[in-house]
Design a protein around this motif. Structure first.
Motif, short mmCIF file in Angstrom:
data_model
loop_
_atom_site.label_atom_id
_atom_site.label_comp_id
_atom_site.label_asym_id
_atom_site.label_seq_id
_atom_site.Cartn_x
_atom_site.Cartn_y
_atom_site.Cartn_z
N THR A 36 0.85 -1.18 0.00
CA THR A 36 0.00 0.00 0.00
C THR A 36 0.89 1.24 0.00
O THR A 36 1.95 1.26 0.65
CB THR A 36 -0.93 0.04 1.23
N ILE A 37 0.46 2.26 -0.75
CA ILE A 37 1.18 3.52 -0.85
C ILE A 37 0.21 4.63 -0.52
O ILE A 37 -0.88 4.70 -1.10
CB ILE A 37 1.78 3.70 -2.26
N GLY A 38 0.56 5.48 0.42
CA GLY A 38 -0.34 6.51 0.88
C GLY A 38 -0.48 7.66 -0.10
O GLY A 38 0.45 7.97 -0.86
N GLU A 39 -1.61 8.33 -0.06
CA GLU A 39 -1.84 9.49 -0.91
C GLU A 39 -0.87 10.60 -0.51
O GLU A 39 -0.70 10.92 0.66
CB GLU A 39 -3.29 9.97 -0.77
N GLY A 40 -0.20 11.18 -1.49
CA GLY A 40 0.78 12.23 -1.25
C GLY A 40 2.16 11.72 -0.92
O GLY A 40 3.09 12.52 -0.75
N GLU A 41 2.35 10.41 -0.87
CA GLU A 41 3.66 9.83 -0.54
C GLU A 41 4.57 9.84 -1.77
O GLU A 41 4.11 9.73 -2.90
CB GLU A 41 3.46 8.39 -0.04
N LEU A 42 5.87 9.99 -1.53
CA LEU A 42 6.87 9.77 -2.57
C LEU A 42 7.52 8.44 -2.27
O LEU A 42 8.30 8.30 -1.33
CB LEU A 42 7.91 10.89 -2.60
N PHE A 43 7.16 7.44 -3.07
CA PHE A 43 7.56 6.05 -2.82
C PHE A 43 8.60 5.63 -3.84
O PHE A 43 8.41 5.80 -5.04
CB PHE A 43 6.34 5.13 -2.89
N GLY A 44 9.70 5.07 -3.37
CA GLY A 44 10.74 4.57 -4.26
C GLY A 44 10.63 3.07 -4.45
O GLY A 44 10.49 2.32 -3.48
N LEU A 45 10.67 2.64 -5.70
CA LEU A 45 10.64 1.21 -6.02
C LEU A 45 11.99 0.85 -6.64
O LEU A 45 12.30 1.29 -7.76
CB LEU A 45 9.49 0.91 -6.99
N LEU A 46 12.78 0.10 -5.90
CA LEU A 46 14.15 -0.20 -6.30
C LEU A 46 14.33 -1.69 -6.56
O LEU A 46 13.59 -2.52 -6.07
CB LEU A 46 15.13 0.22 -5.21
N GLY A 47 15.36 -2.00 -7.33
CA GLY A 47 15.73 -3.38 -7.61
C GLY A 47 16.70 -3.40 -8.77
O GLY A 47 16.77 -2.47 -9.56
N LEU A 176 22.02 12.42 -16.22
CA LEU A 176 22.28 13.83 -15.92
C LEU A 176 23.53 13.97 -15.06
O LEU A 176 23.88 13.08 -14.29
CB LEU A 176 21.09 14.45 -15.17
N ASP A 177 24.19 15.14 -15.20
CA ASP A 177 25.33 15.39 -14.34
C ASP A 177 24.84 15.73 -12.93
O ASP A 177 23.64 15.88 -12.69
CB ASP A 177 26.22 16.51 -14.90
N VAL A 178 25.77 15.83 -12.00
CA VAL A 178 25.41 16.00 -10.59
C VAL A 178 24.60 17.27 -10.36
O VAL A 178 23.59 17.25 -9.65
CB VAL A 178 26.68 16.01 -9.72
N LEU A 179 25.00 18.38 -10.98
CA LEU A 179 24.29 19.63 -10.76
C LEU A 179 22.87 19.57 -11.32
O LEU A 179 21.92 20.02 -10.67
CB LEU A 179 25.06 20.79 -11.40
N ALA A 180 22.72 19.02 -12.53
CA ALA A 180 21.39 18.92 -13.13
C ALA A 180 20.50 17.98 -12.32
O ALA A 180 19.31 18.23 -12.13
CB ALA A 180 21.50 18.44 -14.57
N ARG A 181 21.11 16.90 -11.82
CA ARG A 181 20.34 15.93 -11.02
C ARG A 181 19.83 16.60 -9.74
O ARG A 181 18.65 16.49 -9.40
CB ARG A 181 21.22 14.73 -10.68
N ARG A 182 20.72 17.31 -9.04
CA ARG A 182 20.31 17.95 -7.79
C ARG A 182 19.27 19.04 -8.05
O ARG A 182 18.37 19.25 -7.24
CB ARG A 182 21.53 18.54 -7.09
N GLY A 183 19.39 19.74 -9.19
CA GLY A 183 18.39 20.75 -9.52
C GLY A 183 17.02 20.15 -9.72
O GLY A 183 16.00 20.70 -9.29
N LEU A 184 16.98 18.97 -10.37
CA LEU A 184 15.70 18.30 -10.60
C LEU A 184 15.12 17.75 -9.30
O LEU A 184 13.90 17.72 -9.12
CB LEU A 184 15.86 17.19 -11.63
N TRP A 185 16.00 17.35 -8.38
CA TRP A 185 15.51 16.87 -7.09
C TRP A 185 14.63 17.92 -6.41
O TRP A 185 13.62 17.58 -5.79
CB TRP A 185 16.68 16.54 -6.16
N LEU A 204 21.06 5.23 -5.96
CA LEU A 204 20.61 4.94 -4.61
C LEU A 204 20.58 6.18 -3.73
O LEU A 204 19.71 6.32 -2.85
CB LEU A 204 21.50 3.85 -3.99
N GLU A 205 21.52 7.12 -3.95
CA GLU A 205 21.51 8.34 -3.16
C GLU A 205 20.28 9.17 -3.46
O GLU A 205 19.78 9.92 -2.61
CB GLU A 205 22.78 9.17 -3.41
N GLU A 206 19.74 9.02 -4.68
CA GLU A 206 18.52 9.73 -5.07
C GLU A 206 17.32 9.21 -4.27
O GLU A 206 16.53 9.99 -3.73
CB GLU A 206 18.29 9.55 -6.56
N ALA A 207 17.21 7.88 -4.19
CA ALA A 207 16.12 7.29 -3.43
C ALA A 207 16.22 7.66 -1.96
O ALA A 207 15.23 8.00 -1.31
CB ALA A 207 16.12 5.77 -3.60
N GLU A 208 17.44 7.62 -1.42
CA GLU A 208 17.62 7.94 -0.01
C GLU A 208 17.29 9.40 0.28
O GLU A 208 16.70 9.71 1.32
CB GLU A 208 19.08 7.65 0.40
#
Length: 254
Positions: A36-47, A176-185, A204-208
């Motif tokens: 189950t995933i709650g409304e408004g949650e940001l859920f990461g699906l990894l594998g 994306l490079d590190v700066l572009a990635r962090r900007g999108l975060w 993985l650092e993105e999901a964390e």
């Protein structure tokens, strides 16, 4: 975004409920998944590759029918009510989905028109998303000359034109490079609590950094679920990368 966001003070419900969700080809690719995933949650699906993430997302977005089980998006069955589910969701695909010869504004207005907006409403939606994603600098530039970071930002903005209540983000910062990635975060974080976000990523650092909770899949099954801190504790690891390797199965990591 106000139309599709959560109302202030409203009681949160489950946005997504998976019950024994299964997809079999020559073997079970997704194997009796319950989540189950709650409304408004940001859920990461990894594998790791082949874990079943893509097939799970395809079933949740009504692109692939379950072999067994079901999932409900805001109360509607993906197996039996796909016509009710589709207006509630959208997908920002791994491949940057922009029209290269159109400008940023034209891309947004085109998508708004496809979703039924008249010219004035399409222009208003485009203006709102240009401001929301800080696209003013490139508003009148053709998409093909934009950097990868600008294109990914535009692609996510386009996925929000339909004002979905659930958005699937498939590898949003791939390449994306590190700066572009962090900007999108920052822009992804700004959506938390307003709509439900399902994120797949190999960073993985993105999901964390971004996710409220994370589910780890291996061989079609959910093998771990919790916050990044909870998963590290569960795996007895100091870093999230080490935790992921242990939970997903070291022999599966390429």
């Amino acid at each position: 975004m106000s139309e599709c966001g959560l109302k202030a003070g409203s009681e949160r419900m489950n946005a997504i409920e998976l019950t024994n969700l299964t997809r079999v080809y020559d073997r079970p690719v997704v194997d009796h998944l319950n989540l189950t995933i709650g409304e408004g949650e940001l859920f990461g699906l990894l594998g790791v590759n082949g874990a079943g993430k893509t097939t799970t997302i395809r079933m949740l977005s009504c692109l692939t029918a379950p072999t067994e089980g079901d999932a409900r998006i805001l109360g509607h069955s993906v197996a039996k009510e796909s016509g009710l589910v589709k207006p509630l969701i959208n997908v920002s695909p791994q491949e940057t989905a922009v029209a290269p010869l159109l400008t940023v504004r034209e891309n947004l207005e085109l998508i708004a028109g496809i979703y039924g907006s008249g010219r004035k409403q399409a222009a208003e939606k485009a203006s709102r998303l240009i401001e929301q994603f800080s696209l003013q600098e490139v508003e009148h530039k053709r998409a093909k000359i934009l950097s990868g970071g600008w294109q990914r930002r535009l692609s996510i903005a386009m996925a929000l034109v339909s004002e979905p209540r659930v958005l699937f983000l498939d590898e949003p910062t791939l390449g994306l490079d590190v700066l572009a990635r962090r900007g999108l975060w920052a822009h992804i974080r700004a959506l938390k609590g307003k709509i439900t976000l399902i994120l797949t990523t190999h960073y993985l650092e993105e999901a964390e950094a971004l996710c409220d909770r994370i589910g780890v899949m291996a061989h079609g099954r959910l093998v771990a679920l919790g916050t990044a801190a909870e998963l590290k504790a569960q795996a007895g690891a100091d870093s999230f990368e080490d935790a992921f390797v242990r939970l997903a199965g070291e022999g599966d990591v390429k």
